[in-house]
Design a protein around this motif. Structure first.
Motif, PDB file in Angstrom:
ATOM      1  N   CYS A  87       0.777  -0.913  -0.243  1.00 40.94           N
ATOM      2  CA  CYS A  87       0.015   0.371  -0.054  1.00 40.94           C
ATOM      3  C   CYS A  87       0.738   1.502   0.005  1.00 40.94           C
ATOM      4  O   CYS A  87       0.851   2.423  -0.549  1.00 40.94           O
ATOM      5  CB  CYS A  87      -0.676   0.100   1.197  1.00 40.94           C
ATOM      6  SG  CYS A  87      -2.323  -1.106   1.099  1.00 40.94           S
ATOM      7  N   TRP A  90       2.165   1.779  -3.811  1.00 42.53           N
ATOM      8  CA  TRP A  90       1.243   2.461  -4.378  1.00 42.53           C
ATOM      9  C   TRP A  90       0.826   3.664  -3.834  1.00 42.53           C
ATOM     10  O   TRP A  90       0.554   4.693  -5.127  1.00 42.53           O
ATOM     11  CB  TRP A  90       0.080   2.056  -3.924  1.00 42.53           C
ATOM     12  CG  TRP A  90      -1.553   2.079  -5.253  1.00 42.53           C
ATOM     13  CD1 TRP A  90      -1.955   1.952  -6.391  1.00 42.53           C
ATOM     14  CD2 TRP A  90      -2.265   3.590  -4.236  1.00 42.53           C
ATOM     15  NE1 TRP A  90      -3.247   2.619  -6.463  1.00 42.53           N
ATOM     16  CE2 TRP A  90      -3.416   3.767  -5.339  1.00 42.53           C
ATOM     17  CE3 TRP A  90      -2.825   3.727  -3.082  1.00 42.53           C
ATOM     18  CZ2 TRP A  90      -4.329   4.295  -4.925  1.00 42.53           C
ATOM     19  CZ3 TRP A  90      -3.524   4.820  -2.916  1.00 42.53           C
ATOM     20  CH2 TRP A  90      -4.345   5.167  -4.739  1.00 42.53           C
ATOM     21  N   MET A  93       3.232   6.170  -5.921  1.00 38.77           N
ATOM     22  CA  MET A  93       2.682   5.779  -7.468  1.00 38.77           C
ATOM     23  C   MET A  93       1.658   7.222  -7.045  1.00 38.77           C
ATOM     24  O   MET A  93       1.509   8.332  -8.475  1.00 38.77           O
ATOM     25  CB  MET A  93       2.444   4.108  -7.577  1.00 38.77           C
ATOM     26  CG  MET A  93       3.773   3.661  -7.876  1.00 38.77           C
ATOM     27  SD  MET A  93       3.057   2.291  -8.741  1.00 38.77           S
ATOM     28  CE  MET A  93       1.711   2.433  -9.647  1.00 38.77           C
ATOM     29  N   ARG A  94       0.646   7.470  -6.497  1.00 43.02           N
ATOM     30  CA  ARG A  94      -0.548   7.835  -6.102  1.00 43.02           C
ATOM     31  C   ARG A  94      -0.323   9.411  -6.362  1.00 43.02           C
ATOM     32  O   ARG A  94      -0.409  10.665  -6.581  1.00 43.02           O
ATOM     33  CB  ARG A  94      -1.639   7.594  -5.356  1.00 43.02           C
ATOM     34  CG  ARG A  94      -2.770   8.329  -5.310  1.00 43.02           C
ATOM     35  CD  ARG A  94      -3.420   8.469  -6.660  1.00 43.02           C
ATOM     36  NE  ARG A  94      -4.904   9.141  -6.257  1.00 43.02           N
ATOM     37  CZ  ARG A  94      -5.854   9.134  -7.795  1.00 43.02           C
ATOM     38  NH1 ARG A  94      -5.262   8.758  -8.998  1.00 43.02           N
ATOM     39  NH2 ARG A  94      -6.472   9.754  -7.322  1.00 43.02           N
ATOM     40  N   GLN A 149      -8.373   5.691  -3.963  1.00 44.89           N
ATOM     41  CA  GLN A 149      -8.002   5.608  -2.423  1.00 44.89           C
ATOM     42  C   GLN A 149      -9.038   5.098  -1.154  1.00 44.89           C
ATOM     43  O   GLN A 149      -8.390   4.666  -0.690  1.00 44.89           O
ATOM     44  CB  GLN A 149      -7.958   7.588  -1.622  1.00 44.89           C
ATOM     45  CG  GLN A 149      -6.762   8.331  -1.819  1.00 44.89           C
ATOM     46  CD  GLN A 149      -6.985   8.980  -3.136  1.00 44.89           C
ATOM     47  OE1 GLN A 149      -6.456   9.025  -4.743  1.00 44.89           O
ATOM     48  NE2 GLN A 149      -7.820  10.658  -3.320  1.00 44.89           N
ATOM     49  N   ALA A 152      -7.366   1.504  -0.747  1.00 41.73           N
ATOM     50  CA  ALA A 152      -6.152   2.137   0.188  1.00 41.73           C
ATOM     51  C   ALA A 152      -6.635   1.675   1.819  1.00 41.73           C
ATOM     52  O   ALA A 152      -6.776   1.746   2.482  1.00 41.73           O
ATOM     53  CB  ALA A 152      -5.206   3.130  -0.172  1.00 41.73           C
TER      54      ALA A 152
END
Length: 253
Positions: A87, A90, A93-94, A149, A152
């Motif tokens: 997570c 990620w 990357m977000r 999101q 996540a």
């Protein structure tokens, strides 16, 4: 701007980790000065991850990771750590993707590149049509900013639930060991205490790991959400300014 976020981006604030993160100083601000720099949000994420890597290296140096694995035969702590790492990657990357949208907005908001679709460009272009439903445009923009999101945040809650599951398993093991005791034998006290503390160790370690992962990932996701709020607010402000300018121009003509 919280009213503009989807319903799933509001329920996550009731989780323990997010509730604690929300009360930390400056965390709830829509945008920090560092984040307004080119890829500032990604750089902030890199700095945060650097601190976590440093802490993990210290734990490795003192043998804490090895003890953690040995003390938890269920493997739930490893699952929580791997889930947190996935997570967090990620989240980085977000942060990069939101940084590209912020750069496109700062460059005027009306340019869309082949590599990155500009949310501001799409919103302003659609808003320019006379028969466009502005509420639909707002929902699309909000979903682009906050939709990714949601999963996540759900995984962030799963970390906490895995920690609580480990607590249930640990206390169940403890209860089973107590049920097998027919009496207290002083000669077997060491082995008996070892069996009892094994279940207690599982309960405590999984709970601590789940809580720590929940809070640390919540810090990252909260900053991403606040940055997305500021991005949406900036795009909406730009759209209103464009609409006022168009109306003034039409009145003059």
């Amino acid at each position: 701007m919280n009213a503009l976020a989807p319903s799933a981006s509001r329920w996550h604030q009731r989780m323990w980790g997010a509730l604690l993160v929300k009360r930390l100083p400056v965390i709830g601000r829509p945008s920090l000065s560092l984040e307004q720099a080119p890829q500032g949000l990604f750089l902030l994420w890199l700095a945060f991850m650097g601190l976590l890597v440093f802490g993990a290296a210290l734990m490795w140096q003192h043998g804490l990771w090895h003890r953690l694995v040995q003390a938890d035969p269920t493997g739930l702590t490893i699952v929580i750590v791997l889930l947190f790492l996935g997570c967090s990657v990620w989240a980085g990357m977000r942060c990069w993707a939101l940084g590209l949208q912020w750069q496109a907005l700062q460059s005027g908001g009306a340019m869309a590149t082949a590599e990155q679709v500009s949310w501001a460009h799409d919103y302003l272009q659609a808003r320019g049509h006379a028969h466009t439903d502005k509420s639909i445009l707002l929902q699309v923009l909000s979903d682009r900013a906050h939709g990714p999101q949601e999963m996540a945040w759900w995984l962030n809650g799963i970390q906490l639930k895995l920690g609580l599951l480990g607590k249930v398993i640990g206390f169940s093991v403890l209860a089973l060991e107590l049920g097998r005791m027919d009496g207290f034998d002083p000669q077997q006290s060491a082995q008996m205490l070892k069996s009892l503390t094994g279940g207690l160790g599982i309960a405590l370690l999984t709970t601590i790991t789940g809580l720590a992962a929940n809070i640390l990932l919540g810090l990252q996701l909260m900053r991403i959400d606040r940055f997305a709020d500021g991005l949406v607010a900036k795009i909406l402000t730009l759209g209103e300014a464009q609409a006022i300018q168009s109306s003034v121009t039409g009145a003059v003509e």
